[in-house]
Design an enzyme around this catalytic site. Structure first.
Site, PDB file in Angstrom:
ATOM      1  N   LYS A 143      -9.930  -7.765   6.896  1.00 40.98           N
ATOM      2  CA  LYS A 143      -9.004  -7.447   7.962  1.00 40.98           C
ATOM      3  C   LYS A 143      -9.609  -8.181   9.457  1.00 40.98           C
ATOM      4  O   LYS A 143     -10.748  -7.532   9.971  1.00 40.98           O
ATOM      5  CB  LYS A 143      -8.993  -6.426   8.066  1.00 40.98           C
ATOM      6  CG  LYS A 143      -8.432  -5.121   7.405  1.00 40.98           C
ATOM      7  CD  LYS A 143      -8.392  -3.886   7.155  1.00 40.98           C
ATOM      8  CE  LYS A 143      -8.075  -3.114   6.278  1.00 40.98           C
ATOM      9  NZ  LYS A 143      -8.042  -1.459   6.424  1.00 40.98           N
ATOM     10  N   SER A 168       0.387  -1.203   0.318  1.00 38.17           N
ATOM     11  CA  SER A 168      -0.155   0.111  -0.508  1.00 38.17           C
ATOM     12  C   SER A 168       0.666   1.049   0.012  1.00 38.17           C
ATOM     13  O   SER A 168       1.389   1.420   0.788  1.00 38.17           O
ATOM     14  CB  SER A 168      -1.042   0.290   1.013  1.00 38.17           C
ATOM     15  OG  SER A 168      -1.447   1.159   1.285  1.00 38.17           O
ATOM     16  N   GLY A 188      -4.286  -4.970   5.936  1.00 35.21           N
ATOM     17  CA  GLY A 188      -3.570  -4.639   6.844  1.00 35.21           C
ATOM     18  C   GLY A 188      -3.617  -3.700   7.584  1.00 35.21           C
ATOM     19  O   GLY A 188      -3.964  -2.569   6.954  1.00 35.21           O
ATOM     20  N   LYS A 247      -3.090   4.704  -2.033  1.00 34.12           N
ATOM     21  CA  LYS A 247      -3.854   5.503  -1.652  1.00 34.12           C
ATOM     22  C   LYS A 247      -4.347   6.950  -2.821  1.00 34.12           C
ATOM     23  O   LYS A 247      -3.533   7.876  -3.246  1.00 34.12           O
ATOM     24  CB  LYS A 247      -3.495   6.258  -0.281  1.00 34.12           C
ATOM     25  CG  LYS A 247      -2.802   4.948   0.830  1.00 34.12           C
ATOM     26  CD  LYS A 247      -4.559   4.171   0.911  1.00 34.12           C
ATOM     27  CE  LYS A 247      -4.283   3.715   2.463  1.00 34.12           C
ATOM     28  NZ  LYS A 247      -5.388   3.030   2.259  1.00 34.12           N
ATOM     29  N   ASP A 254      -7.128   2.833  -3.525  1.00 35.83           N
ATOM     30  CA  ASP A 254      -7.836   2.856  -1.959  1.00 35.83           C
ATOM     31  C   ASP A 254      -8.255   4.763  -1.940  1.00 35.83           C
ATOM     32  O   ASP A 254      -7.694   5.153  -0.720  1.00 35.83           O
ATOM     33  CB  ASP A 254      -7.016   2.475  -0.840  1.00 35.83           C
ATOM     34  CG  ASP A 254      -7.894   1.602   0.767  1.00 35.83           C
ATOM     35  OD1 ASP A 254      -9.499   2.502   0.600  1.00 35.83           O
ATOM     36  OD2 ASP A 254      -7.094   1.399   1.476  1.00 35.83           O
ATOM     37  N   LYS A 279      -0.703  -0.816  -4.253  1.00 28.85           N
ATOM     38  CA  LYS A 279      -2.467  -0.149  -3.954  1.00 28.85           C
ATOM     39  C   LYS A 279      -1.891   1.319  -3.850  1.00 28.85           C
ATOM     40  O   LYS A 279      -1.432   1.298  -3.351  1.00 28.85           O
ATOM     41  CB  LYS A 279      -3.065  -0.799  -3.001  1.00 28.85           C
ATOM     42  CG  LYS A 279      -3.351   0.119  -1.654  1.00 28.85           C
ATOM     43  CD  LYS A 279      -4.680  -0.784  -1.107  1.00 28.85           C
ATOM     44  CE  LYS A 279      -5.211   0.040  -0.033  1.00 28.85           C
ATOM     45  NZ  LYS A 279      -5.193  -1.231   1.177  1.00 28.85           N
ATOM     46  N   ASP A 288     -13.836  -2.311   2.119  1.00 27.59           N
ATOM     47  CA  ASP A 288     -12.957  -1.925   3.464  1.00 27.59           C
ATOM     48  C   ASP A 288     -13.755  -1.270   5.123  1.00 27.59           C
ATOM     49  O   ASP A 288     -14.888  -2.655   5.499  1.00 27.59           O
ATOM     50  CB  ASP A 288     -11.389  -1.426   3.301  1.00 27.59           C
ATOM     51  CG  ASP A 288     -11.057  -1.452   4.499  1.00 27.59           C
ATOM     52  OD1 ASP A 288     -10.653  -2.212   5.686  1.00 27.59           O
ATOM     53  OD2 ASP A 288      -9.697  -0.958   4.563  1.00 27.59           O
ATOM     54  N   GLU A 317     -11.206   0.456  -3.621  1.00 28.75           N
ATOM     55  CA  GLU A 317     -11.457   0.370  -3.072  1.00 28.75           C
ATOM     56  C   GLU A 317     -11.682   1.358  -1.329  1.00 28.75           C
ATOM     57  O   GLU A 317     -11.324   2.478  -1.287  1.00 28.75           O
ATOM     58  CB  GLU A 317     -10.301  -0.520  -2.247  1.00 28.75           C
ATOM     59  CG  GLU A 317     -10.074  -0.761  -0.420  1.00 28.75           C
ATOM     60  CD  GLU A 317      -8.795  -1.043  -0.182  1.00 28.75           C
ATOM     61  OE1 GLU A 317      -7.967  -1.629  -0.324  1.00 28.75           O
ATOM     62  OE2 GLU A 317      -8.705  -1.552   1.631  1.00 28.75           O
TER      63      GLU A 317
HETATM   64  C1  NPQ Z   1      -6.291   0.187   5.090  1.00 27.71           C
HETATM   65  N1  NPQ Z   1      -3.804  -0.096   5.512  1.00 27.71           N
HETATM   66  O1  NPQ Z   1      -6.727  -0.920   3.852  1.00 27.71           O
HETATM   67  C2  NPQ Z   1      -5.521   1.045   5.658  1.00 27.71           C
HETATM   68  C3  NPQ Z   1      -5.781   1.814   6.406  1.00 27.71           C
HETATM   69  C4  NPQ Z   1      -4.294   2.388   7.549  1.00 27.71           C
HETATM   70  C5  NPQ Z   1      -1.889  -0.768   4.774  1.00 27.71           C
HETATM   71  O2  NPQ Z   1      -3.229   1.113   3.462  1.00 27.71           O
HETATM   72  C6  NPQ Z   1      -1.058   3.521  11.535  1.00 27.71           C
HETATM   73  C7  NPQ Z   1      -2.118   1.870  11.821  1.00 27.71           C
HETATM   74  C8  NPQ Z   1      -1.816   4.085   9.783  1.00 27.71           C
HETATM   75  C9  NPQ Z   1      -3.320   1.527  10.567  1.00 27.71           C
HETATM   76  C10 NPQ Z   1      -2.916   4.218   7.656  1.00 27.71           C
HETATM   77  C11 NPQ Z   1      -3.763  -0.146   4.057  1.00 27.71           C
HETATM   78  C12 NPQ Z   1      -2.989   2.733   9.247  1.00 27.71           C
HETATM   79  C13 NPQ Z   1      -3.343   2.474   9.385  1.00 27.71           C
HETATM   80  C14 NPQ Z   1      -4.137   3.351   6.787  1.00 27.71           C
HETATM   81  C15 NPQ Z   1      -4.395   1.936   8.678  1.00 27.71           C
HETATM   82  O3  NPQ Z   1      -7.270   1.021   4.458  1.00 27.71           O
HETATM   83 MG    MG Z   2      -8.553   0.197   2.691  1.00 35.00          MG
END
Ligand code: NPQ
Ligand code: MG
Length: 367
Positions: A262, A134, A290, A162, A188, A160, A238, A213
């Site tokens: 998750k 990500s 994650g 953001k 995402d 992926k 998600d 996402e």
């Molecule tokens: C998601 N994760 O899928 C998340 C959101 C996310 C890997 O993109 C600190 C702890 C910062 C957890 C930022 C990924 C974070 C976090 C984003 C989770 O939406």
């Molecule tokens: Mg997400």
């Protein structure tokens, strides 16, 4: 199995680089670790809650509070296993990340006792899983292209990006043009758009994305179903999916054609597996999300990602994606894959010296 007590330990881990999403920037992780001590041995888990309630309503101080005041005191004195934990916690609403941590620590203790691995217990049918990464929102397109180039060089099987309003079409176009149509690419939005943006989001259809996402708000299931009719890009949920019931509703509404599972968000690995089973029965692909986990949470996620319905690469990146040093032996990518641990339980443990070094507080709760 009899629980004698539970340790709630907070650790502070700096991130190698700031991670920016549509809801904020993170520069470090303040992680709550749960260690359950039983008559038969110990079990570990980590709570995925972030320091602030932005991704969802939970946050790490609240998770520790609800564990201390309500969830841990509800555990039976004896005969506890992961299923009984789920049942006794049911009267308490919400707080799924806190519940997940407690259930997972008990499951780890149980599996360490029986000698079975998480992967074997959950029903994994592979010994390694392909991994995605990500990539956060950046200050500029060149900076993003450098980051993506580095991850591709490390072997990541899918990228992926953001996105948020103002950082969507241009970065996606730039990555497609630079790295080609073969790259497995998805985006995402972390709930940053509304249905009013449907025509704009439809412009992403030209880029051959695997999925988009969580484009809309967490409780916008109906709006996601409407958006799905306006986009060719598959919608993946998600934040909207907090339980197997939510997954069933989203699928029957047509709100998504892919699900990011998750375990923390849905209250644990048992509920995560129920979602996998429902999705699998409906032909809906799933992948493992994650939460910037340490090796403790990562180990369990990699095991889950090896179940047959996990047909897309997950956000199960290597430890070095986020941390200079992990609290366990690091998870290292080989040929774009991580190996599913085979030892009892999670198959990994915190390294005692480093754990002490990064610990900011510990609390012992007698059961
Ligand atoms: C998601 N994760 O899928 C998340 C959101 C996310 C890997 O993109 C600190 C702890 C910062 C957890 C930022 C990924 C974070 C976090 C984003 C989770 O939406
Ligand atoms: Mg997400």
């Amino acid at each position: 199995m009899k629980i004698s007590g539970i340790e709630l330990r907070r650790i502070h881990l700096p991130l190698l680089a700031p991670f920016r999403t549509s809801f904020g920037i993170e520069t470090s992780r303040d992680v709550l670790l749960v260690r359950v001590v039983t008559s038969e041995g110990e079990g570990w888990a980590e709570c995925a809650a972030m320091s602030e309630p932005r991704y969802c309503s939970e946050y790490v101080d609240a998770a520790q509070d609800v564990l201390r005041k309500f969830l841990i005191p509800a555990l039976p004195k004896d005969g506890v296993n992961a299923h009984t934990v789920g049942r006794v916690l049911e009267p308490f609403t919400g707080h799924r990340m806190a519940k997940s941590a407690l259930e997972t620590a008990v499951l780890d203790a149980h599996l360490r006792m029986t000698g079975e691995s998480f992967g074997s217990y959950l029903g994994a049918d592979r010994n390694r899983v392909p991994c995605g990464v990500s990539v956060g929102i950046m200050d500029s397109i060149p900076q993003l292209l450098d980051a993506v180039e580095g991850f591709i060089a490390e072997g990541y099987a899918r990228i992926k990006l953001k996105i948020e309003p103002g950082w969507d079409l241009e970065p996606v176009r730039a990555v497609r043009e630079r790295f080609g149509d073969e790259l497995l690419l998805q985006v995402d939005a972390n709930a940053a758009y509304t249905l009013v943006n449907a025509q704009h989001l439809a412009k992403l259809d030209d880029f051959g994305l695997l999925l988009i996402e969580q484009p809309l708000a967490n409780d916008d299931l109906v709006q996601h179903a409407q958006l799905a009719k306006l986009l060719r890009t598959p919608i993946c949920l998600d934040e909207s999916i907090e339980s197997a019931a939510d997954a069933a509703a989203a699928i029957s509404l047509g709100a998504c054609s892919v699900i990011n599972i998750k375990p923390a968000r849905v209250g644990g690995y048992l509920e995560a597996r129920r979602i996998h089973d429902i999705a699998h029965a409906h032909g809906i692909p799933v992948w493992c999300g994650g939460m910037l986990e340490t090796g403790i949470g990562r180990a369990a996620n990699v095991a889950l990602a090896a179940l047959p319905g996990f047909t897309l690469p997950g956000d199960t990146s290597g430890s070095s994606r986020y941390f200079a040093t992990d609290i366990t032996e690091p998870f290292v990518l080989t040929d774009g894959h991580l190996t599913v641990p085979t030892g009892p339980g999670l198959g990994v443990e915190p390294l005692p010296d480093f754990l002490e070094e990064v610990t900011t507080s510990t609390e012992w709760i007698t059961v």
